[in-house]
Write a protein that holds these residues in place. Structure first.
Motif, PDB file in Angstrom:
ATOM      1  N   SER A 171      61.993  25.804  42.480  1.00 59.81           N
ATOM      2  CA  SER A 171      61.308  23.704  42.481  1.00 59.81           C
ATOM      3  C   SER A 171      60.470  24.134  41.142  1.00 59.81           C
ATOM      4  N   VAL A 172      62.139  23.727  40.162  1.00 62.55           N
ATOM      5  CA  VAL A 172      62.018  23.043  38.632  1.00 62.55           C
ATOM      6  C   VAL A 172      60.438  22.562  38.504  1.00 62.55           C
ATOM      7  N   PRO A 173      59.838  21.681  39.205  1.00 61.84           N
ATOM      8  CA  PRO A 173      58.674  20.638  39.429  1.00 61.84           C
ATOM      9  C   PRO A 173      57.466  21.767  39.472  1.00 61.84           C
ATOM     10  N   ALA A 174      57.529  22.958  40.783  1.00 60.74           N
ATOM     11  CA  ALA A 174      56.293  23.912  41.343  1.00 60.74           C
ATOM     12  C   ALA A 174      56.091  24.505  39.699  1.00 60.74           C
ATOM     13  N   MET A 175      56.948  24.828  39.051  1.00 62.81           N
ATOM     14  CA  MET A 175      56.722  25.597  37.636  1.00 62.81           C
ATOM     15  C   MET A 175      55.686  24.993  37.051  1.00 62.81           C
ATOM     16  N   ILE A 176      54.660  23.941  36.750  1.00 61.21           N
ATOM     17  CA  ILE A 176      54.294  23.677  36.418  1.00 61.21           C
ATOM     18  C   ILE A 176      52.495  24.224  36.281  1.00 61.21           C
ATOM     19  N   GLU A 177      52.312  24.845  37.326  1.00 59.85           N
ATOM     20  CA  GLU A 177      51.202  24.698  38.388  1.00 59.85           C
ATOM     21  C   GLU A 177      51.105  27.289  38.207  1.00 59.85           C
ATOM     22  N   ALA A 178      51.987  26.897  37.254  1.00 63.56           N
ATOM     23  CA  ALA A 178      51.968  28.714  36.214  1.00 63.56           C
ATOM     24  C   ALA A 178      51.768  28.468  35.099  1.00 63.56           C
ATOM     25  N   PRO A 179      50.889  29.594  34.597  1.00 68.52           N
ATOM     26  CA  PRO A 179      50.165  30.595  35.023  1.00 68.52           C
ATOM     27  C   PRO A 179      49.058  29.908  36.803  1.00 68.52           C
ATOM     28  N   ILE A 180      48.914  31.585  37.336  1.00 63.27           N
ATOM     29  CA  ILE A 180      48.499  31.529  38.012  1.00 63.27           C
ATOM     30  C   ILE A 180      46.541  31.357  37.959  1.00 63.27           C
ATOM     31  N   ARG A 181      45.875  30.737  38.214  1.00 66.63           N
ATOM     32  CA  ARG A 181      44.440  30.594  36.883  1.00 66.63           C
ATOM     33  C   ARG A 181      43.466  30.880  38.129  1.00 66.63           C
ATOM     34  N   PHE A 182      42.977  32.607  37.375  1.00 67.49           N
ATOM     35  CA  PHE A 182      41.642  33.346  37.837  1.00 67.49           C
ATOM     36  C   PHE A 182      40.098  32.473  37.283  1.00 67.49           C
ATOM     37  N   TYR A 183      39.223  32.579  37.905  1.00 70.55           N
ATOM     38  CA  TYR A 183      38.454  31.728  37.173  1.00 70.55           C
ATOM     39  C   TYR A 183      36.700  32.254  37.370  1.00 70.55           C
ATOM     40  N   LEU A 184      36.382  33.241  36.328  1.00 67.16           N
ATOM     41  CA  LEU A 184      35.057  33.829  36.760  1.00 67.16           C
ATOM     42  C   LEU A 184      33.683  32.861  35.468  1.00 67.16           C
ATOM     43  N   THR A 185      32.930  33.379  36.544  1.00 66.72           N
ATOM     44  CA  THR A 185      31.542  32.478  36.580  1.00 66.72           C
ATOM     45  C   THR A 185      30.256  33.374  35.891  1.00 66.72           C
ATOM     46  N   GLU A 186      29.470  33.082  35.136  1.00 69.72           N
ATOM     47  CA  GLU A 186      28.153  33.981  35.216  1.00 69.72           C
ATOM     48  C   GLU A 186      27.492  33.339  35.819  1.00 69.72           C
ATOM     49  N   GLU A 187      26.782  34.055  36.618  1.00 68.51           N
ATOM     50  CA  GLU A 187      25.161  33.331  38.208  1.00 68.51           C
ATOM     51  C   GLU A 187      24.307  33.395  36.790  1.00 68.51           C
ATOM     52  N   ALA A 188      23.145  32.560  37.316  1.00 69.70           N
ATOM     53  CA  ALA A 188      21.399  32.750  37.025  1.00 69.70           C
ATOM     54  C   ALA A 188      21.278  33.794  36.518  1.00 69.70           C
ATOM     55  N   ASP A 189      22.000  35.436  37.623  1.00 70.79           N
ATOM     56  CA  ASP A 189      20.995  36.153  37.590  1.00 70.79           C
ATOM     57  C   ASP A 189      21.741  37.120  37.245  1.00 70.79           C
ATOM     58  N   GLY A 190      22.560  36.795  35.666  1.00 78.54           N
ATOM     59  CA  GLY A 190      23.580  37.485  35.497  1.00 78.54           C
ATOM     60  C   GLY A 190      24.786  38.455  35.922  1.00 78.54           C
ATOM     61  N   THR A 191      24.550  38.051  37.297  1.00 73.36           N
ATOM     62  CA  THR A 191      25.852  38.553  38.292  1.00 73.36           C
ATOM     63  C   THR A 191      26.974  37.482  37.966  1.00 73.36           C
ATOM     64  N   ALA A 192      28.480  37.712  37.896  1.00 70.58           N
ATOM     65  CA  ALA A 192      29.587  37.221  38.099  1.00 70.58           C
ATOM     66  C   ALA A 192      30.051  37.312  39.030  1.00 70.58           C
ATOM     67  N   THR A 193      30.816  35.951  39.386  1.00 68.62           N
ATOM     68  CA  THR A 193      31.997  35.687  40.367  1.00 68.62           C
ATOM     69  C   THR A 193      33.196  35.039  39.984  1.00 68.62           C
ATOM     70  N   LEU A 194      34.324  35.794  41.041  1.00 69.58           N
ATOM     71  CA  LEU A 194      35.717  35.583  40.430  1.00 69.58           C
ATOM     72  C   LEU A 194      36.188  34.329  41.311  1.00 69.58           C
ATOM     73  N   SER A 195      36.965  33.765  41.788  1.00 69.00           N
ATOM     74  CA  SER A 195      37.551  32.894  42.156  1.00 69.00           C
ATOM     75  C   SER A 195      38.931  32.651  41.772  1.00 69.00           C
ATOM     76  N   TYR A 196      40.018  32.243  42.676  1.00 67.54           N
ATOM     77  CA  TYR A 196      41.025  31.885  42.440  1.00 67.54           C
ATOM     78  C   TYR A 196      41.206  30.508  43.239  1.00 67.54           C
TER      79      TYR A 196
END
Length: 155
Positions: free
Chosen positions: A92-117
């Motif tokens: 699917s040529v249109p589907a390629m707009i979604e690449a690359p797939i992304r991971f999202y890293l966020t810092e929490e208030a307590d200094g730890t981090a969360t990984l989301s995707y």
């Protein structure tokens, strides 16, 4: 008027800074005990170890800091592999707009981090009506690979 706008902007910024990524449909959200920088390094190592590459990175924290604004660390890390890029283009040529797939890293208030995707099968699902069956076969394989990368990065 400027004062009102600035007050609203600052209030919104505080609200955004205080939020964590909550679980939602199609997402994998993994809180960790790791500091942000450690999680970022571990993610990059896990990506390489699984045969993928970091192809994009973006985050507003550094630019905000340069403007005198402190916000929690966060980074969007785009990950992909050329083998899957070719397969998705063939499916699917249109589907390629979604690449690359992304991971999202966020810092929490307590200094730890969360990984989301977003699960790749969730990302590519809207393209199935005009794609070959290999799109979702590849997406399922990517689900497995991204789960392995996330697991390696967060443990």
């Amino acid at each position: 008027m400027r004062f009102l706008f600035l007050t609203i902007l600052l209030a919104f910024g505080v609200a955004v800074a205080a939020q964590s990524v909550a679980p939602r449909d199609g997402w994998v959200v993994t809180p960790t005990a790791k500091p942000f920088d450690v999680l970022l390094d571990d993610l990059k190592s896990a990506v390489r170890a699984d045969g993928f590459a970091v192809v994009t990175q973006a985050g507003p924290t550094g630019a905000a800091r340069n403007r005198g604004i402190e916000i929690p660390e966060n980074r969007v890390v785009g990950v992909f592999n050329n083998i899957y890029a070719v397969r998705i283009l063939e499916a699917s040529v249109p589907a390629m707009i979604e690449a690359p797939i992304r991971f999202y890293l966020t810092e929490e208030a307590d200094g730890t981090a969360t990984l989301s995707y977003k699960r790749p099968s969730f990302v590519f699902a809207p393209y199935t009506l005009d794609a070959t069956p290999d799109l979702m076969i590849a997406a399922a394989e990517l689900d497995t690979a991204f789960a392995a990368i996330a697991d390696a990065a967060t443990n």
